[in-house]
Design a protein around this motif. Structure first.
Motif, PDB file in Angstrom:
ATOM      1  N   GLY A  71      55.637 126.821  49.647  1.00  0.00           N
ATOM      2  CA  GLY A  71      56.266 128.131  49.636  1.00  0.00           C
ATOM      3  C   GLY A  71      56.357 128.795  50.988  1.00  0.00           C
ATOM      4  O   GLY A  71      56.950 129.864  51.122  1.00  0.00           O
ATOM      5  N   PHE A  72      55.783 128.179  52.021  1.00  0.00           N
ATOM      6  CA  PHE A  72      55.878 128.785  53.354  1.00  0.00           C
ATOM      7  C   PHE A  72      56.319 127.768  54.400  1.00  0.00           C
ATOM      8  O   PHE A  72      55.997 127.861  55.565  1.00  0.00           O
ATOM      9  CB  PHE A  72      54.557 129.451  53.771  1.00  0.00           C
ATOM     10  N   GLY A  73      57.103 126.771  53.952  1.00  0.00           N
ATOM     11  CA  GLY A  73      57.623 125.770  54.883  1.00  0.00           C
ATOM     12  C   GLY A  73      57.040 124.400  54.634  1.00  0.00           C
ATOM     13  O   GLY A  73      56.065 124.246  53.894  1.00  0.00           O
ATOM     14  N   ASP A  74      57.642 123.416  55.246  1.00  0.00           N
ATOM     15  CA  ASP A  74      57.207 122.039  55.064  1.00  0.00           C
ATOM     16  C   ASP A  74      55.864 121.779  55.750  1.00  0.00           C
ATOM     17  O   ASP A  74      55.631 122.222  56.873  1.00  0.00           O
ATOM     18  CB  ASP A  74      58.244 121.072  55.637  1.00  0.00           C
ATOM     19  N   ILE A  75      55.001 121.068  55.036  1.00  0.00           N
ATOM     20  CA  ILE A  75      53.725 120.628  55.586  1.00  0.00           C
ATOM     21  C   ILE A  75      53.757 119.114  55.643  1.00  0.00           C
ATOM     22  O   ILE A  75      53.980 118.456  54.619  1.00  0.00           O
ATOM     23  CB  ILE A  75      52.543 121.086  54.702  1.00  0.00           C
TER      24      ILE A  75
END
Length: 197
Positions: A71-75
């Protein structure tokens, strides 16, 4: 903008039992230890502890065998993807035992390096015990999927700012990051934990 879906909880000190095995591993001593100095250090540490945890639930989107989105960008982390494989949701958890422990350890470093070392190990064990306590409340005490965190395995510590932002950790837990991405209070932990349906 703050995440409005974060729950923060203060825990009474008496509710957390410092894991003796965890402390023994960190002190490099037998797990069956009995020692007056360690007992005294634990008593002094307990006087300054301030146990808190915060958590939020996020959706898990696996994008490839080494990339996921919470939910806060690709990891990018093959290990994290493996840990979250098959889960639709996860908890992001943060715990801290408070700044009092940091101050005590620093003070003891000047007056008794041995007690500083022991207290540091006990404080680390206390943070792990708090993490276990919160995890057991959130996901139950039965066997559960592995907790994963920035800086562990192949998950870069560079994701720590986003993890803390998702937890409003500066507000909920009083956790800040320095330029080396180390947390203050030092004895703080973040974790990502898959949720079984």
């Amino acid at each position: 903008m703050r995440n409005l879906n974060v729950t923060a909880v203060a825990v009474e000190t008496e509710k957390i039992v410092i894991n003796k095995n965890e402390a023994a591993v960190r002190l490099k001593i037998p797990r069956s230890y009995t020692d007056e100095t360690i007992t005294r250090c634990e008593e002094n540490l307990r006087r300054v502890l301030s146990f808190k945890y915060a958590y939020t639930k996020v959706s898990v989107q696996i994008k490839s065998d080494n990339t996921c989105d919470l939910g806060f960008g690709d990891i990018e982390s093959r290990n994290l993807v493996k840990a979250l494989d098959g889960f639709k949701e996860a908890y992001i958890l943060g715990v801290t035992i408070g700044i009092g422990a940091d101050r005590l350890i620093s003070r003891l470093a000047l007056t008794s390096p041995v007690e500083s070392f022991i207290t540091d190990a006990l404080a680390s064990a206390a943070a792990e015990s708090l993490c276990d306590y919160a995890d057991n409340l959130l996901r139950g005490t039965a066997e559960k999927p592995f907790r994963y965190a920035p800086g562990y395995g192949d998950m870069s510590l560079s994701y720590q700012p986003e993890i803390l932002k998702a937890l409003n950790a500066d507000y909920t837990l009083g956790i800040t990051l320095n330029n080396s991405l180390l947390m203050t209070p030092m004895k703080s932990i973040t974790a990502i934990m898959g949720i079984k349906e």
